[in-house]
Design an enzyme around this catalytic site. Structure first.
Site: not given
Ligand code: NPQ
Ligand code: MG
Length: 371
Positions: A239, A189, A291, A161-163, A214, A135, A191, A263
């Site tokens: 997610d 992703d 994750g 995976k790009l945020k 996502e 990620s 969020n 998760k």
């Molecule tokens: C997700 N994780 O899939 C998350 C969200 C996420 C790996 O992209 C600190 C602790 C910072 C938990 C940032 C990935 C975080 C965190 C993003 C979880 O949406």
């Molecule tokens: Mg996510």
């Protein structure tokens, strides 16, 4: 098995680089570890909540509070405790899935260690190694992003995976495709950063042949995701919205998602995570393991889950060094784009005492006898 007590460890681990998502930037990982002590064995649980309630409503101090005030005392009152009973004993307490998941993980680890059984076998794993994705956070510039992606591809990651967020979506995706080509397995992703009014904009991602988008919309907006899914060609993956097996069945039934990110921490534990896997497999919906910047403890358990047959897409189960210079267990090292599934009893790994102490900010013993 009888629960004797739980040691709560508040830890803080520095990240190798700031990790920016649509909800904020993290420079360190604050987390809660549970040493679950029973009359037969000890086990480790990891709580995936963040310090602030930005990913979901749960947060570290809230989890610690509900654990010490309600969850641990309730479990202590149960005799003939086993991991399967944890969820039903804790069911009267609404929500707090991340806190419950941590406790269930600790009990499960203790139980499996006492019996000498590995978690992967217990869950029904069919693989001994798992393909790894990574990620990649939001960056200040596209050149920085491309350098970062280049490093991960060199390290062997098989999926990127790009945020994304409004203002950082089409351009980074276009640039990654242009630089690294159409063969890179690529997904995004959000969020929860978009609304249904962005449907036309998000449809422009269709040009880039992404594996999935996502969680574009808010956690409680299943209907919105179903409507969006009809307006874009990129498959929608959920997610944050998938909080239980029932939520997964509802989302699939509504057409809100074609793929599910599982998760364990978000859904109340590894046993509910397996149920989500099972219902998705029955509906032919592919799943992958998400994750939450876990330490080696949570990472080990996630690998056991990701070895189940329905996990047909690479997950966010990256190597320890994706996030941490020093992990609190022996580090997980990506080799040929894969991580090995631990084979030892329970989660199969243990904290290294010196490394654990170095990141521990506070230790608290939850005394079950206390009022
Ligand atoms: C997700 N994780 O899939 C998350 C969200 C996420 C790996 O992209 C600190 C602790 C910072 C938990 C940032 C990935 C975080 C965190 C993003 C979880 O949406
Ligand atoms: Mg996510």
């Amino acid at each position: 098995m009888k629960l004797t007590g739980v040691e709560l460890r508040h830890i803080e681990m520095p990240l190798v680089a700031p990790f920016r998502t649509s909800f904020g930037t993290s420079t360190s990982r604050t987390a809660l570890l549970l040493r679950v002590v029973t009359d037969e064995a000890e086990g480790w649980g990891e709580c995936v909540a963040m310090a602030d309630p930005l990913y979901s409503s749960e947060y570290v101090a809230g989890c610690a509070d509900v654990l010490r005030r309600f969850l641990v005392p309730a479990l202590t009152r149960a005799d003939r405790l086993d991991a399967n009973a944890v969820a039903s004993v804790l069911a009267p307490f609404h929500g707090h899935r991340m806190a419950k998941a941590a406790l269930e993980m600790g009990v499960l680890d203790a139980e499996l260690r006492a019996e000498g059984r590995p978690l992967a076998r217990e869950l029904g794993a069919v693989r001994n190694r798992v393909a790894c994705g990574v990620s990649v956070g939001i960056m200040d510039s596209v050149p920085e992003l491309l350098d970062s992606v280049a490093g991960y591809l060199d390290a062997g990651y098989v999926r990127v995976k790009l945020k994304i967020e409004p203002g950082w979506d089409l351009e980074p995706v276009r640039a990654v495709r242009e630089r690294f080509g159409d063969d890179v397995a690529l997904q995004v992703d959000a969020n929860t950063a978009y609304t249904l009014a962005d449907a036309h904009h998000l449809a422009r991602l269709d040009a880039y042949d992404l594996l999935l988008i996502e969680q574009p919309l808010p956690e409680d907006d299943l209907l919105g995701h179903a409507r969006l899914a009809r307006e874009i060609r990129t498959p929608v993956c959920l997610d944050e919205s998938i909080t239980s097996a029932r939520a997964a069945v509802d989302a699939i039934g509504l057409g809100a998602c074609a793929i599910v990110n599982i998760k364990p921490g978000r859904v109340g534990g590894y046993l509910e995570a397996r149920r989500i896997h099972d219902v998705c497999l029955a509906h032919k919906v592919p799943v992958w393991c998400g994750g939450m910047l876990e330490t080696g403890l949570g990472r080990a358990a996630n690998l056991a889950l990701a070895a189940l047959p329905g996990f047909t897409l690479p997950g966010d189960t990256s190597g320890s060094d994706r996030y941490y210079r020093t992990d609190i267990t022996e580090p997980f090292i990506v080799s040929d784009g894969h991580l090995s599934v631990p084979t030892g009893p329970g989660i199969g790994v243990e904290p290294l005492a010196a490394e654990l102490d170095a990141v521990t900010r506070h230790i608290e013993w939850i005394d079950p006898a206390a009022p």
